[in-house]
Design a protein around this motif. Structure first.
Motif, PDB file in Angstrom:
ATOM      1  N   TRP A  29       0.811  -1.213   0.000  1.00 41.20           N
ATOM      2  CA  TRP A  29       0.000   0.000   0.000  1.00 41.20           C
ATOM      3  C   TRP A  29       0.845   1.262   0.000  1.00 41.20           C
ATOM      4  CZ3 TRP A  29      -1.652  -3.523   4.192  1.00 41.20           C
ATOM      5  CH2 TRP A  29      -0.714  -3.581   5.238  1.00 41.20           C
ATOM      6  N   ARG A  30       0.220   2.316  -0.499  1.00 36.22           N
ATOM      7  CA  ARG A  30       0.766   3.672  -0.412  1.00 36.22           C
ATOM      8  C   ARG A  30      -0.398   4.619  -0.155  1.00 36.22           C
ATOM      9  NH1 ARG A  30       6.063   4.356  -1.836  1.00 36.22           N
ATOM     10  NH2 ARG A  30       7.063   2.665  -2.985  1.00 36.22           N
ATOM     11  N   PHE A  31      -0.080   5.797   0.371  1.00 33.43           N
ATOM     12  CA  PHE A  31      -1.116   6.738   0.780  1.00 33.43           C
ATOM     13  C   PHE A  31      -0.728   8.163   0.378  1.00 33.43           C
ATOM     14  CE2 PHE A  31      -0.668   3.211   3.716  1.00 33.43           C
ATOM     15  CZ  PHE A  31      -1.951   2.680   3.755  1.00 33.43           C
ATOM     16  N   ARG A  32      -1.750   8.950   0.085  1.00 30.10           N
ATOM     17  CA  ARG A  32      -1.543  10.365  -0.222  1.00 30.10           C
ATOM     18  C   ARG A  32      -2.604  11.183   0.520  1.00 30.10           C
ATOM     19  NH1 ARG A  32       0.751  12.618  -4.769  1.00 30.10           N
ATOM     20  NH2 ARG A  32       0.417  10.696  -5.966  1.00 30.10           N
ATOM     21  N   VAL A  38      -7.674  10.867   2.710  1.00 35.08           N
ATOM     22  CA  VAL A  38      -6.523   9.983   2.537  1.00 35.08           C
ATOM     23  C   VAL A  38      -6.809   9.098   1.336  1.00 35.08           C
ATOM     24  CG1 VAL A  38      -4.938   8.363   3.628  1.00 35.08           C
ATOM     25  CG2 VAL A  38      -6.261   9.933   5.053  1.00 35.08           C
ATOM     26  N   GLU A  39      -5.974   9.228   0.314  1.00 35.19           N
ATOM     27  CA  GLU A  39      -6.092   8.360  -0.850  1.00 35.19           C
ATOM     28  C   GLU A  39      -5.275   7.097  -0.611  1.00 35.19           C
ATOM     29  OE1 GLU A  39      -6.689  11.764  -4.322  1.00 35.19           O
ATOM     30  OE2 GLU A  39      -4.738  10.770  -4.078  1.00 35.19           O
ATOM     31  N   VAL A  40      -5.862   5.949  -0.930  1.00 39.48           N
ATOM     32  CA  VAL A  40      -5.223   4.648  -0.695  1.00 39.48           C
ATOM     33  C   VAL A  40      -4.899   4.019  -2.043  1.00 39.48           C
ATOM     34  CG1 VAL A  40      -5.435   2.391   0.401  1.00 39.48           C
ATOM     35  CG2 VAL A  40      -6.552   4.391   1.431  1.00 39.48           C
ATOM     36  N   TYR A  41      -3.624   3.683  -2.246  1.00 41.05           N
ATOM     37  CA  TYR A  41      -3.144   3.141  -3.507  1.00 41.05           C
ATOM     38  C   TYR A  41      -2.557   1.745  -3.301  1.00 41.05           C
ATOM     39  CZ  TYR A  41      -3.288   7.948  -5.338  1.00 41.05           C
ATOM     40  OH  TYR A  41      -3.686   9.206  -5.726  1.00 41.05           O
ATOM     41  N   ARG A  42      -2.667   0.915  -4.326  1.00 41.36           N
ATOM     42  CA  ARG A  42      -1.968  -0.362  -4.340  1.00 41.36           C
ATOM     43  C   ARG A  42      -0.514  -0.121  -4.750  1.00 41.36           C
ATOM     44  NH1 ARG A  42      -4.845  -3.410  -9.372  1.00 41.36           N
ATOM     45  NH2 ARG A  42      -3.226  -5.006  -9.027  1.00 41.36           N
ATOM     46  N   LEU A 317       4.307   7.011   1.968  1.00 43.12           N
ATOM     47  CA  LEU A 317       3.643   8.297   1.729  1.00 43.12           C
ATOM     48  C   LEU A 317       3.982   8.809   0.326  1.00 43.12           C
ATOM     49  CD1 LEU A 317       1.961  10.657   2.811  1.00 43.12           C
ATOM     50  CD2 LEU A 317       4.084  11.642   3.715  1.00 43.12           C
ATOM     51  N   LEU A 318       2.951   9.113  -0.425  1.00 42.11           N
ATOM     52  CA  LEU A 318       3.112   9.696  -1.758  1.00 42.11           C
ATOM     53  C   LEU A 318       2.921  11.207  -1.676  1.00 42.11           C
ATOM     54  CD1 LEU A 318       0.979   7.192  -3.853  1.00 42.11           C
ATOM     55  CD2 LEU A 318       3.458   7.387  -3.863  1.00 42.11           C
ATOM     56  N   GLY A 319       3.757  11.947  -2.378  1.00 44.22           N
ATOM     57  CA  GLY A 319       3.605  13.394  -2.403  1.00 44.22           C
ATOM     58  C   GLY A 319       3.896  14.024  -1.076  1.00 44.22           C
TER      59      GLY A 319
END
Length: 320
Positions: A29-32, A38-42, A317-319
């Motif tokens: 997972w990654r998050f922004r 909170v955006e949740v990304y694979r 953490l993204l961005g």
């Protein structure tokens, strides 16, 4: 919580999210942060194409992280709402957690157990869970859109045992699956994967009470122990399949696991058969509407075990 998330708020949310369980502790997972969402990304680099070809367990893991975000938000004094997404423009974005509204008191009460939850692969005692506790755990699954089916009938227990043994044999004979296990399991690990110290004892007699995850000869030489004769098992199931249902199943799974932890109950997963589509149907309830088994959970009372490692929150953490 103020209108704008503070750095402490962000850290609390991310620390909760990364504490979620994931297959082989890959932490995919990654998050922004975007305002108060909170955006949740694979994380595609942490997926398991051989062992999880449909990516079903990936989405279950992401759902567990989403539930932990909701718990952390409640502990910070705010409510949350999840929007599950299938956005072709952003294929790696799976959900957005919007923060706001009144906090959920019962959910906030689970916050102290986010870092106490463990996958316990050691023997449990023969002590049975009280009936009322089984009901409460079932309600935890139900509020997330799933059902917890306790495997009490001898025929269902027999089918699960047969399917689990068949899955274990198929895993061992599959070179690609074995290679993935060797990448993520065994040895000393400080950020992800399952270290040798977390594999637990080997089961005497071959009864599949816990998953045998060893991928090397050294790990196969672990001490043998006697496990409970009648493991307390339940299938967490949904009505349908697909990424959104899998995300809901992950939230239900983590809700159940955290509630169990709060009640002093140990847990582990016994998902081998579910990871093989040709075997998965053998452990469902063919007469009921909840025909999509997502996880098999083992419950009981065991000795404490150490945590598995987690990645630093800066790595997920993204961005900005």
């Amino acid at each position: 919580m103020e209108d704008k998330l503070t750095q402490d708020d962000r850290n609390a949310l991310l620390s909760a999210a990364v504490a979620a369980p994931s297959m082989h502790n890959t932490q995919p997972w990654r998050f922004r942060f975007v305002g108060r969402t909170v955006e949740v990304y694979r994380d595609r680099e942490r997926e398991l194409p051989a062992e999880d070809p449909s990516r079903r367990m990936l989405f279950v893991s992401l759902g567990a992280a989403i539930f932990n975000l909701r718990v952390a938000a409640a502990a910070l004094g705010t409510g949350s709402e999840v929007r599950h997404l299938v956005d072709q423009r952003r294929p790696d974005l799976v959900a957005v957690v919007e923060l706001g509204g009144p906090p959920n008191g019962p959910m906030a009460a689970l916050a102290p157990y986010l870092t106490e939850r463990r996958t316990n692969r050691e023997p449990f005692t023969e002590q049975r869970l009280p009936g009322q506790l089984r009901v409460q755990l079932g309600l935890c699954a139900q509020v997330e859109g799933a059902v917890l089916q306790w495997i009490n009938k001898p025929t269902r227990r027999w089918w699960l045992r047969i399917a689990t043994n068949e899955a274990a044999t198929a895993d061992d004979e599959d070179a690609a699956r074995t290679a993935e296990r060797r990448r993520w399991i065994g040895g000393d690990r400080d950020a992800d994967g399952v270290p040798s110290s977390a594999l637990g004892s080997r089961v005497a007699g071959g009864n599949p009470v816990v998953r045998e995850m060893a991928a090397t000869d050294a790990d196969m030489a672990r001490p043998v122990a006697d496990f409970e004769r009648e493991p307390q098992l339940a299938v967490l199931a949904t009505r349908y399949d697909g990424p959104i249902e899998w995300l809901r199943a992950g939230q239900a799974l983590e809700h159940v696991l955290l509630e169990a932890t709060a009640r002093g109950v140990s847990t582990s997963l016994l998902n081998q058969a579910i990871e093989h589509e040709e075997l998965r149907g053998q452990i469902n309830d063919p007469l009921g509407p909840w025909q999509r088994p997502q996880t098999v959970i083992r419950f009981g009372y065991g000795t404490p075990v150490p945590p598995t490692p987690r990645r630093p929150i800066g790595e997920v953490l993204l961005g900005d």
